[in-house]
Scaffold this motif. Sequence first.
Motif, PDB file in Angstrom:
ATOM      1  N   GLY A 184       0.786  -1.228   0.000  1.00 17.60           N
ATOM      2  CA  GLY A 184       0.000   0.000   0.000  1.00 17.60           C
ATOM      3  C   GLY A 184       0.814   1.273   0.000  1.00 17.60           C
ATOM      4  N   LEU A 185       2.126   1.175  -0.202  1.00 21.26           N
ATOM      5  CA  LEU A 185       2.972   2.369  -0.229  1.00 21.26           C
ATOM      6  C   LEU A 185       2.816   3.112  -1.555  1.00 21.26           C
ATOM      7  N   GLN A 186       3.206   4.364  -1.558  1.00 21.70           N
ATOM      8  CA  GLN A 186       3.067   5.223  -2.734  1.00 21.70           C
ATOM      9  C   GLN A 186       3.842   4.665  -3.926  1.00 21.70           C
ATOM     10  N   ALA A 187       3.222   4.659  -5.078  1.00 16.43           N
ATOM     11  CA  ALA A 187       3.907   4.256  -6.311  1.00 16.43           C
ATOM     12  C   ALA A 187       4.725   5.427  -6.848  1.00 16.43           C
ATOM     13  N   ALA A 188       5.681   5.133  -7.723  1.00 17.16           N
ATOM     14  CA  ALA A 188       6.472   6.181  -8.391  1.00 17.16           C
ATOM     15  C   ALA A 188       5.953   6.283  -9.822  1.00 17.16           C
ATOM     16  N   ASN A 189       5.159   7.309 -10.078  1.00 14.77           N
ATOM     17  CA  ASN A 189       4.383   7.348 -11.319  1.00 14.77           C
ATOM     18  C   ASN A 189       4.995   8.159 -12.457  1.00 14.77           C
ATOM     19  N   TYR A 190       6.119   8.816 -12.233  1.00 13.09           N
ATOM     20  CA  TYR A 190       6.605   9.759 -13.240  1.00 13.09           C
ATOM     21  C   TYR A 190       7.929   9.379 -13.899  1.00 13.09           C
ATOM     22  N   LEU A 191       8.765   8.613 -13.215  1.00 13.08           N
ATOM     23  CA  LEU A 191      10.109   8.365 -13.731  1.00 13.08           C
ATOM     24  C   LEU A 191      10.115   7.586 -15.044  1.00 13.08           C
ATOM     25  N   THR A 192       9.149   6.698 -15.233  1.00 15.97           N
ATOM     26  CA  THR A 192       9.096   5.880 -16.451  1.00 15.97           C
ATOM     27  C   THR A 192       9.138   6.741 -17.705  1.00 15.97           C
ATOM     28  N   ASP A 193       8.328   7.813 -17.738  1.00 11.86           N
ATOM     29  CA  ASP A 193       8.251   8.647 -18.940  1.00 11.86           C
ATOM     30  C   ASP A 193       9.585   9.330 -19.219  1.00 11.86           C
ATOM     31  N   CYS A 194      10.267   9.747 -18.177  1.00 12.62           N
ATOM     32  CA  CYS A 194      11.586  10.353 -18.345  1.00 12.62           C
ATOM     33  C   CYS A 194      12.551   9.347 -18.964  1.00 12.62           C
ATOM     34  N   LEU A 195      12.513   8.110 -18.462  1.00 12.89           N
ATOM     35  CA  LEU A 195      13.426   7.073 -18.968  1.00 12.89           C
ATOM     36  C   LEU A 195      13.141   6.768 -20.437  1.00 12.89           C
ATOM     37  N   LYS A 196      11.859   6.725 -20.781  1.00 19.30           N
ATOM     38  CA  LYS A 196      11.496   6.491 -22.185  1.00 19.30           C
ATOM     39  C   LYS A 196      11.994   7.626 -23.073  1.00 19.30           C
ATOM     40  N   ASP A 197      11.891   8.848 -22.574  1.00 20.14           N
ATOM     41  CA  ASP A 197      12.378  10.001 -23.339  1.00 20.14           C
ATOM     42  C   ASP A 197      13.893   9.936 -23.536  1.00 20.14           C
ATOM     43  N   LEU A 198      14.585   9.267 -22.614  1.00 17.27           N
ATOM     44  CA  LEU A 198      16.039   9.104 -22.737  1.00 17.27           C
ATOM     45  C   LEU A 198      16.411   7.936 -23.655  1.00 17.27           C
ATOM     46  N   GLY A 199      15.391   7.270 -24.213  1.00 14.47           N
ATOM     47  CA  GLY A 199      15.640   6.185 -25.162  1.00 14.47           C
ATOM     48  C   GLY A 199      15.783   4.827 -24.508  1.00 14.47           C
ATOM     49  N   ILE A 200      15.342   4.710 -23.261  1.00 14.40           N
ATOM     50  CA  ILE A 200      15.456   3.430 -22.549  1.00 14.40           C
ATOM     51  C   ILE A 200      14.192   2.607 -22.775  1.00 14.40           C
ATOM     52  N   GLU A 201      14.389   1.353 -23.182  1.00 16.53           N
ATOM     53  CA  GLU A 201      13.257   0.459 -23.476  1.00 16.53           C
ATOM     54  C   GLU A 201      12.728  -0.138 -22.176  1.00 16.53           C
ATOM     55  N   MET A 202      11.411  -0.081 -21.986  1.00 18.33           N
ATOM     56  CA  MET A 202      10.790  -0.549 -20.744  1.00 18.33           C
ATOM     57  C   MET A 202       9.944  -1.801 -20.990  1.00 18.33           C
ATOM     58  N   TYR A 203       9.860  -2.630 -19.964  1.00 11.29           N
ATOM     59  CA  TYR A 203       8.981  -3.799 -19.944  1.00 11.29           C
ATOM     60  C   TYR A 203       7.924  -3.583 -18.862  1.00 11.29           C
ATOM     61  N   ARG A 204       6.890  -4.417 -18.896  1.00 10.66           N
ATOM     62  CA  ARG A 204       5.874  -4.431 -17.836  1.00 10.66           C
ATOM     63  C   ARG A 204       5.863  -5.841 -17.256  1.00 10.66           C
ATOM     64  N   PHE A 205       6.322  -5.987 -16.018  1.00  9.36           N
ATOM     65  CA  PHE A 205       6.368  -7.293 -15.376  1.00  9.36           C
ATOM     66  C   PHE A 205       5.374  -7.353 -14.226  1.00  9.36           C
ATOM     67  N   LYS A 206       5.153  -8.568 -13.734  1.00 13.19           N
ATOM     68  CA  LYS A 206       4.212  -8.797 -12.636  1.00 13.19           C
ATOM     69  C   LYS A 206       4.817  -9.765 -11.638  1.00 13.19           C
ATOM     70  N   THR A 207       4.526  -9.558 -10.392  1.00 11.92           N
ATOM     71  CA  THR A 207       4.817 -10.564  -9.377  1.00 11.92           C
ATOM     72  C   THR A 207       3.647 -10.578  -8.418  1.00 11.92           C
ATOM     73  N   GLY A 208       3.679 -11.456  -7.456  1.00 13.71           N
ATOM     74  CA  GLY A 208       2.536 -11.541  -6.551  1.00 13.71           C
ATOM     75  C   GLY A 208       2.959 -11.991  -5.173  1.00 13.71           C
ATOM     76  N   THR A 209       2.018 -11.911  -4.252  1.00 17.15           N
ATOM     77  CA  THR A 209       2.316 -12.297  -2.870  1.00 17.15           C
ATOM     78  C   THR A 209       1.082 -12.928  -2.256  1.00 17.15           C
ATOM     79  N   PRO A 210       1.253 -13.860  -1.313  1.00 19.80           N
ATOM     80  CA  PRO A 210       0.090 -14.487  -0.679  1.00 19.80           C
ATOM     81  C   PRO A 210      -0.518 -13.613   0.416  1.00 19.80           C
ATOM     82  N   ALA A 211      -1.562 -14.126   0.991  1.00 23.18           N
ATOM     83  CA  ALA A 211      -2.200 -13.428   2.114  1.00 23.18           C
ATOM     84  C   ALA A 211      -1.330 -13.526   3.360  1.00 23.18           C
ATOM     85  N   ARG A 212      -1.529 -12.575   4.290  1.00 28.26           N
ATOM     86  CA  ARG A 212      -0.985 -12.679   5.633  1.00 28.26           C
ATOM     87  C   ARG A 212      -2.175 -12.978   6.546  1.00 28.26           C
TER      88      ARG A 212
END
Length: 630
Positions: A184-212
Amino acid sequence: MKYSANSVWENKDQYDVVVVGAGHAGCEAALASARLGLRTIVFTVSVESIAMMPCNPNIGGTSKGHLVRELDALGGEMGKTIDKTFIQSKMLNKSKGPAVHSLRAQADKKNYSNTMRRTLENQENLEVKQGEVVNILVENSQVTGIQTYSGAIYHCKAVVLCTGTYLKARCIYGDVSMHTGPNGLQAANYLTDCLKDLGIEMYRFKTGTPARIDKRSIDFSKMEEQFGDERVVPFSFTTNPEDVQIDQVSCWLTYTNEKTHEIIRENLDRSPLYSGMIEGTGPRYCPSIEDKVVKFADKSRHQVFIEPEGLDTNEMYVGGMSSSLPEDVQYAMYRSVPGLENVKIVRNAYAIEYDCIDARQLYPTLEFKKIRGLFSGGQFNGSSGYEEAAAQGLIAGINAAREVLGKEQITIDRSQAYIGVLIDDLVTKESHEPYRMMTSRAEYRLLLRQDNADQRLTKIGHEIGLISDERYQKFVEKEKIISEEIERLKHVNVGTSEKVQDLLEKYGSTPLTSGSTLAELIRRPELNYQLLEPIDEQRPEKFSQEIIDQIDINIKYEGYISRQMKQVEQFKKLETRKIPDDIDYDAVPSLRIEAVQKLKQYKPVSIGQASRISGVSPADISVLLVYLGH
């Protein structure tokens, strides 16, 4: 999401290295840089998230234990921290050979995070700053600084990106989708666009976690108790083994069943994994329970480990049952498991999507090929796991510091460490899913054992400047003792006396018909250095268990080790054959079109790295060798 600052201001403090993110990679990167004398600042979206463990509550495990010990041998911090904060420890794969023995420790999550945070806060040359980094400032393909969400500009000479799973993060279960980072911590929503503008290729990955789940709602009588080792082995070579002999906490084992699987199958249409709601690619070797039920339909049950999250909480981790199913299905699914019939969920299981990079854009030093002074490590590089992250963070931090100091950056190769295998795989091989370290990925694993990580890497750590002279001298003395004792054992002969024959008979070993050296006897599977003490009349003072283990392993596996060393010599020949930065692959006669395309894309630094690129054949390598005059 584009960033637009209301106001911009310059921070007048001058920094050498900026580290973005304070997870396991960021902590190691920041500490390495600061300890090498560089003025370093590490940014985190929340100081409460420093070294946070958002998923499993353990450090180490198969192959991952190797990484932690290698980190420690190079001067990293993870091994020391887990030795101070573990609540259970176990050596895995003890029934197999030493190459695959791996240490794993259950952590007190909160204590681990707090201990690492104190280490960062008290480290000379290092500042910790809460804030979101939104821009990387670059001039003429060279890093010059970063900008935060508040508009502040921090000038620096190198940047290490260790953003973990926070970039445009989205947590999902059922039809619930929240744009937050882990826990539930804050996401970092802006850096991706900067990296793309610098010509860096991005992927979209997923991971998961069980219940506590709430410990008070568990019926442990229906589960198998899992104990730690009677004698605990520490992760760090600097930890006194006597300091880690503590009262340990138990874990518990239970299993899913056909009812569990039926509940999951009936609700697959509600799973974001199968409805198309999740876009990112998940880890193959750490699948959700939905994936397990679908892909291993022949299995009537799957293991479920109930693990404590710490000593000061009732939260328990449900290992083996990560999920993104809706909340009501999670309750039904978990309550079908023996011992969990009345379970109360404290935190729902969820999947998390995040942005990361194609790591083939990096040199083996973890510096970006396009931007000088920009490095990266951890899950941002497309890996998974705390240990993989920490290992990359350490190397990225070391090399960022060396770049600023004008020193040659270091590369750990595949024959030196699992760290080398990890990084080489990431920067050389195409990967469309989070990368996980496994012992099977290391072709020289008999040499890359966790027990000899110090022998492989302490000298390098000392040369870098992260291993003190005092620690290095202790290591040198240990090496000398092992070498001299092995040599002595090869020259001490025992005859066919009654005392010798009685000892051999006692341990079911074939009696001697003629004399034998003690080393020859140690090579017998049923015998070892300690068992032969009664017939070793010239034995020197009592050695530590660590030294005894090295004596046994080096004598028992001498032939195999020697054979693998010869393989490494061949490997090294290709690794040392460097490829010039300015090579024109189009001008290389007889090089296949696919090979030209791949070599231009990856820009390998050596013939060895080129040979591991998919699409570059052995024939292409031969052509390259001839062209380069090797």
